[in-house]
Design an enzyme around this catalytic site. Structure first.
Site, mmCIF file in Angstrom:
data_model
loop_
_atom_site.group_PDB
_atom_site.id
_atom_site.type_symbol
_atom_site.label_atom_id
_atom_site.label_comp_id
_atom_site.label_asym_id
_atom_site.label_seq_id
_atom_site.Cartn_x
_atom_site.Cartn_y
_atom_site.Cartn_z
ATOM 1 N N CYS A 123 -1.368 -21.762 -2.361
ATOM 2 C CA CYS A 123 -2.454 -22.144 -3.244
ATOM 3 C C CYS A 123 -1.944 -22.457 -4.637
ATOM 4 O O CYS A 123 -0.762 -22.337 -4.935
ATOM 5 C CB CYS A 123 -3.486 -21.004 -3.335
ATOM 6 S SG CYS A 123 -4.035 -20.387 -1.726
ATOM 7 N N ARG B 270 -7.213 -23.706 -2.833
ATOM 8 C CA ARG B 270 -6.786 -23.075 -1.577
ATOM 9 C C ARG B 270 -6.246 -24.071 -0.567
ATOM 10 O O ARG B 270 -6.844 -25.127 -0.334
ATOM 11 C CB ARG B 270 -7.963 -22.315 -0.952
ATOM 12 C CG ARG B 270 -7.584 -21.529 0.300
ATOM 13 C CD ARG B 270 -8.800 -20.888 0.935
ATOM 14 N NE ARG B 270 -8.445 -20.120 2.123
ATOM 15 C CZ ARG B 270 -9.317 -19.675 3.022
ATOM 16 N NH1 ARG B 270 -10.606 -19.919 2.866
ATOM 17 N NH2 ARG B 270 -8.904 -18.980 4.081
ATOM 18 N N ASN C 205 -1.354 -16.726 -4.924
ATOM 19 C CA ASN C 205 -0.639 -17.862 -4.347
ATOM 20 C C ASN C 205 0.534 -17.319 -3.549
ATOM 21 O O ASN C 205 1.384 -16.621 -4.094
ATOM 22 C CB ASN C 205 -0.130 -18.787 -5.462
ATOM 23 C CG ASN C 205 0.846 -19.833 -4.954
ATOM 24 O OD1 ASN C 205 0.765 -20.271 -3.813
ATOM 25 N ND2 ASN C 205 1.783 -20.231 -5.802
ATOM 26 N N GLU D 196 2.253 -15.829 0.427
ATOM 27 C CA GLU D 196 2.028 -15.144 1.697
ATOM 28 C C GLU D 196 2.619 -13.741 1.617
ATOM 29 O O GLU D 196 3.744 -13.563 1.132
ATOM 30 C CB GLU D 196 2.691 -15.889 2.861
ATOM 31 C CG GLU D 196 2.183 -17.304 3.104
ATOM 32 C CD GLU D 196 0.789 -17.354 3.697
ATOM 33 O OE1 GLU D 196 0.287 -16.287 4.129
ATOM 34 O OE2 GLU D 196 0.204 -18.446 3.726
ATOM 35 N N SER E 290 12.443 -22.861 6.461
ATOM 36 C CA SER E 290 13.661 -23.502 5.971
ATOM 37 C C SER E 290 14.819 -22.515 5.980
ATOM 38 O O SER E 290 14.629 -21.309 6.142
ATOM 39 C CB SER E 290 13.447 -24.032 4.545
ATOM 40 O OG SER E 290 13.576 -22.977 3.600
#
Length: 626
Positions: A2, A49, A75, A77, A362
């Site tokens: 976000c 969002r 913002n 995880e 990544s």
């Protein structure tokens, strides 16, 4: 993933809902799915969002507790949120949603600022306590997610991006000379001070606490590079434990309610991540690769070998010089002058991935964590011990008066400056910066030391071996300022979330305890990671030489982009900035175009600087979007 922002008025002012809306609009790319604004007394919060977990409106932000006392904009995880949720439920908490934001809010409500060390993830967040009127900002351990702020004593503004901060209004767009010098030294700005005076970035692993108009910034985590005491660990035990940590780091990053894939360069780091994903996934992993027509810069063949071996659903694209047409857009997304030209292929691979997935894993961080850079195997420069009277008093003045192409200049110049840090200057010719600076800029920066941040880290790591010392500095300086900045901005430009399992803090902390002999052995870098990956990957990956993620800009600036570079850098508007000497710029352009030394790093950095100035300073009165 976000975009967040907010403002706290410590005086008689009140937040501007229109200003908050402008902040949100400037970050639409970070959160195209939903916008939320909350204004309560002296505070205003805004959130954009990108739906990843719990796609319902129950995950909407700003999110507040049932009593309306505590609010959060978040913002990132939190990968260990299921475990945290179970612990909180056992303590009596109840939850309405399946999203990590609600867990984070409940954890903060119970533990306050002591909650942050419990988090495993990438995050930047702002918490508002309406009862105590206290704002708390926090950023993850390694700086994967950005957070900027401005405090003038009566008001504090914060946002995920510099452009959003500026969009709120009230901040003068004055270039900071010390930050400009840092950019012209490293190609990026790593310190707390940003390119705009009065605007700061919250450092990684820090929290900011603002109340009653006072602001303090505190560290909540510190990387410790200390090989375990006693006999060295058994190699097989290390391989087993590291393998388990990496397997779990990948597994917890597969949680998603939207399509997920991975970047695949064909190198060891990304290939290992994809291999671990393939073991955990129920179907083929979607993989994405970028290449160039110039074969020496392209790794597409290597990526195809890995994709075939692992049975992935593979996608690839080729980047051409026409991609530079994107440069003004990329400069806008990057927020500050940023000279790492691999931002172009990073943008391209993110753009390609976003056509198929919303989340990508990544291999970022493998070089810093496992000692993969080739410079780790070179001896440290010995020039740091040269007497200052000889180096700065005699050698440097002589070199500054000598021609640009003097043989051995780079080495002699490093000796004269006393640079003991091999990454102390932009590109491969550190003397050019001092030749380029205009008298005005040189005078403004006379008392500034752009290497102060790196020097402080080197001092912290003074007792370590040379390899660990370089790892420490790169992990805390180069990684967040360059690699993670590039990946965050280019992925968010495409509304794509990128997750980095090799930077799981448990992996980072464990690798920091390992002796150098398990990282570099017999000239082989990332030795222990290769041992972990050996059963998973084709032998060619394990023996492949390191290849950076770079663009062939040296050739481009001699051919397709030669006229474009000269047109921008010799433009009257560019030269009128007063940053560089026109004669030095002409010399660099001429020597490079004639096929002499490769000055493409400097051409690129000056080009980006000018485009940034046009987008963020010249257009201050216009809309911020390009």
């Amino acid at each position: 993933m976000c975009g967040i922002g907010g403002v706290v008025e410590f005086g008689d002012g009140r937040p501007s809902r229109e200003g908050l809306a402008r902040m949100g609009n400037a970050m639409t790319h970070r959160g195209p799915d939903e916008e939320g604004i909350h204004v309560q007394g002296p505070v205003g919060l805004v959130h954009r969002r990108l739906r990843i977990l719990d796609l319902s409106t129950l995950g909407r932000q700003p999110m507040g507790t049932a009593d309306g006392r505590t609010w959060v904009v978040f913002n990132g995880e939190i990968y260990n949120y299921p475990e945290l949720k179970r612990e909180l439920e056992a303590a009596g908490e109840s939850f309405r949603s399946r999203c990590d934001t609600e867990v984070l809010l409940a954890l903060y409500r119970r533990k306050g600022v002591e909650a942050f060390p419990d988090l495993n993830g990438m995050f930047a967040a702002g918490f508002w306590d309406a009862e105590t009127e206290r704002l708390v900002l926090v950023r993850d351990r390694l700086g994967k997610k950005p957070l900027f702020y401005h405090h003038d004593g009566t008001r504090l503004i914060f946002a995920s991006e510099l452009k959003a901060l500026l969009a709120y209004g009230g901040i003068e767009r004055t270039v900071d000379p010390s930050a400009l010098l840092e950019y012209l030294t490293y190609g990026h700005i790593a310190g707390e001070q940003t390119i705009i005076q009065g605007v700061y970035r919250l450092p990684p692993a820090h929290r900011l606490i603002a109340e009653r108009g006072q602001v303090r910034v505190e560290r909540y985590w510190r990387l410790t590079m200390t090989p375990s005491e006693g006999p060295p660990p058994r190699e097989e035990e290390v391989v087993e434990r590291l393998g388990a940590l990496l397997e779990d780091a990948v597994a917890i990053r597969l949680a998603s309610d939207v399509p997920l894939g991975a970047f695949l360069s064909g190198g060891l780091d990304s290939s290992t991540v994809v291999a671990l994903m393939a073991r955990a996934a129920s179907g083929p992993v979607r993989t994405f690769s970028i290449g160039f027509d110039e074969s020496s810069y392209s790794e597409l063949d290597d990526a195809r070998v890995v994709a075939k071996h692992l049975g992935t659903d593979h996608h690839e694209m080729v980047v051409s010089p026409s991609a530079v047409d994107l440069l003004p857009r990329l400069v806008w997304h990057l927020d500050e002058p940023f000279a790492d030209s691999s931002a172009i292929p990073t943008f391209a691979v993110c753009q390609a991935a976003r056509e198929h997935v919303t989340v990508a894993l990544s291999g970022d961080g493998g070089d810093e964590v496992f000692a993969g850079y080739t410079r780790y195997q070179r001896p440290e420069p010995s020039g740091a011990g040269l007497p200052s009277w000889l180096g700065r008093g005699l050698l440097l003045p002589s070199l500054r008066a000598a021609p640009f192409t003097m043989p051995g200049w780079n080495y002699l110049y490093a000796l004269g400056r006393g640079d003991g840090d091999g990454a102390s200057s932009l590109g491969v010719y550190p003397y050019i910066r001092d030749r380029l600076l205009s008298p005005q800029l040189a005078a403004a920066c006379r008392s500034q030391d752009p290497g102060a941040g790196r020097a402080a880290l080197l001092e912290e790591a003074a007792g370590l071996d040379p390899v660990s010392r370089r790892q420490y500095v790169d992990t805390l300086h180069y990684l967040p300022a360059d690699i993670l900045t590039k990946v965050d901005r280019m992925s968010m430009a495409n509304s794509l979330e990128v997750r980095s399992p090799l930077l799981d803090y448990r992996v980072v902390e464990y690798a920091a305890t390992l002796p150098v002999s398990l990282k570099i052995r017999d000239g082989v870098a990332k030795y222990v990671l290769r041992r972990v990956a050996a059963p998973l990957l084709p032998p060619s990956v394990l023996t492949k030489r390191k290849q950076g993620f770079a663009i062939p800009k040296a050739g481009w600036f001699r051919r397709e982009l030669r006229d474009y570079a000269a047109e921008v850098l010799l433009d009257r508007r560019t030269l009128a900035r007063g940053y560089v000497r026109e004669r030095a710029v002409r010399t660099i352009l001429t020597h490079h175009a004639q096929g002499g030394r490769d000055y493409s790093e400097w051409i690129w950095s000056l080009l980006v600087l000018e485009l940034w100035h046009r987008a963020f300073v010249d257009r201050a009165a216009e809309a911020v979007h390009v």
